[in-house]
Design an enzyme around this catalytic site. Structure first.
Site, PDB file in Angstrom:
ATOM      1  N   THR A   1      42.929  47.470  39.512  1.00 19.93           N
ATOM      2  CA  THR A   1      44.343  47.659  39.175  1.00 19.93           C
ATOM      3  C   THR A   1      44.859  49.072  39.447  1.00 19.93           C
ATOM      4  OG1 THR A   1      43.802  48.178  36.869  1.00 19.93           O
ATOM      5  CG2 THR A   1      44.273  45.864  37.408  1.00 19.93           C
ATOM      6  N   ASP A   2      43.983  50.083  39.412  1.00 20.77           N
ATOM      7  CA  ASP A   2      44.467  51.457  39.477  1.00 20.77           C
ATOM      8  C   ASP A   2      45.257  51.754  40.743  1.00 20.77           C
ATOM      9  OD1 ASP A   2      43.507  52.088  36.997  1.00 20.77           O
ATOM     10  OD2 ASP A   2      41.706  53.115  37.707  1.00 20.77           O
TER      11      ASP A   2
ATOM     12  N   ASP B   1      35.247  50.437  43.192  1.00 21.85           N
ATOM     13  CA  ASP B   1      36.267  50.686  42.179  1.00 21.85           C
ATOM     14  C   ASP B   1      37.519  51.123  42.933  1.00 21.85           C
ATOM     15  OD1 ASP B   1      37.893  52.447  40.359  1.00 21.85           O
ATOM     16  OD2 ASP B   1      36.330  51.885  38.936  1.00 21.85           O
TER      17      ASP B   1
ATOM     18  N   THR C   1      37.760  45.591  38.470  1.00 23.78           N
ATOM     19  CA  THR C   1      37.301  45.167  37.153  1.00 23.78           C
ATOM     20  C   THR C   1      36.935  43.691  37.088  1.00 23.78           C
ATOM     21  OG1 THR C   1      38.599  46.884  36.051  1.00 23.78           O
ATOM     22  CG2 THR C   1      37.984  44.978  34.724  1.00 23.78           C
TER      23      THR C   1
END
Length: 337
Positions: free
Chosen positions: A90-91, A58, A13
């Protein structure tokens, strides 16, 4: 002389741009965002250099292959820099930080993972503080281990868990105190930091894409539905149990026969708890004793993220089965209390 820090951008992000399909990483965009942050050119800031991974991803798309690429990039640039800041989505950041903690053997420099919940292209981005503080922590050199900095807290990488999809304090460390807290000053907890290692050259443990699974126990689970995946090809399982390692034991459960078959197939079954805090104690309750009898090993207070990464590491090292089981329960990188 200023410390030199490598900013390694993997995607995520913090450097994304808006597109017709939502935010996505774009090569070169982060470099432009960083030029617009005057603090990064401050005399107080360390010297830094941006290295972009290719392709930018991502973090939902990160795999063992990307773990290896990130580890290789740090290894290749290790002698040129005093520390590293890894910008990551972050995921799956806690998974990658856990993996790198095992992969980088004899690490003696800070490797700080960070990112943001709001992109740098947005006015309220939390990425500026996360990046600037991570750079300072990397330059100070006190946390010579793989860490994760987010929302004012420096956490051990293999102790971190993502707890919020939209809060700015997105990570926490349920079973180990923060290594440092960033307020007016950056305050370190000397007792929580890893002890300095003896001198030795950095080595890179190359992870292999070993077949590993994660199975979460829930009330009424029909274990027979998972029978087809418990074959001799499956090398490791992380079983998320209730409480201190408990499973359904009503005389009708088909789990134990499956575990016993997995054990005979040479599959290593690591038991972790669904509870964020606390530890697995196999045999404390009758509903966990059967797991121990069936050859399962205790993940103790490891996070699922750390347990998965540790299994990849141990299998990739080529250890014999009994040695892997022994080392699962051994504290290797501060992942177990």
């Amino acid at each position: 002389m200023k410390k030199r820090i490598c900013i390694l951008y993997t995607g995520g992000t913090i450097g994304m741009v808006p597109t017709d399909r939502g935010y996505a990483p774009k090569p070169g965009a982060l470099a432009q965002y960083l030029k617009a942050i005057p603090d990064l050119a401050s005399p107080e800031a360390p010297a830094w250099e941006l290295v972009e991974m290719e392709p930018l991803l991502d973090s939902s798309n990160i795999t063992v292959r990307e773990w290896r690429a990130i580890g290789q990039a740090i290894f290749d640039h290790y002698d040129r820099f005093d520390g590293f800041v890894v910008l990551h989505g972050t995921d799956t950041m806690a998974y990658t930080a856990s993996a790198l903690s095992f992969m980088l053997e004899n690490l003696q420099k800070p490797v700080i993972f960070t990112g943001s919940q709001i992109p740098l292209c947005r006015m309220r981005s939390d990425g500026r503080d996360n990046l600037i503080t991570s750079l300072l922590i990397a330059a100070q050199g006190r946390a010579a281990e793989v860490c994760l900095y987010f929302g004012g807290k420096l956490l051990r990488g293999n102790r971190a868990v993502k707890r919020s999809a939209d809060g700015l304090e997105a990570f926490y460390s349920p079973n180990w105190p923060p290594l440092a807290t960033a307020g007016v000053n950056i305050q370190y907890d000397a007792g929580a930091l890893a002890k300095p290692k003896a001198t030795g050259e950095l080595t890179l443990a190359a992870f292999e894409p070993v077949p590993i699974g994660v199975l979460k126990v829930f009330p009424g689970i029909q274990f027979e539905l998972f029978e087809s995946i418990l074959t001799e090809r499956l090398r490791g399982i992380v079983l998320e149990t209730f409480g201190a390692g408990n499973i359904p034991d009503n005389g009708k459960s088909t789990l134990l026969p499956l575990i016993q078959r997995a054990y005979k197939n040479g599959t290593v079954l690591t038991v972790c708890s669904q509870c964020a805090q606390g530890s697995v104690h196999l045999g404390t309750y009758a509903t966990s004793a059967a797991l121990k009898d069936a050859g399962a090993v205790s993940g103790q207070d490891m996070t699922t993220e750390a347990a998965v990464a540790k299994l990849y590491y141990l299998f990739s090292k080529g250890y014999e089965l009994e040695e892997i089981k022994r080392k699962v329960e051994e504290n290797l990188r501060g992942e177990i209390s």
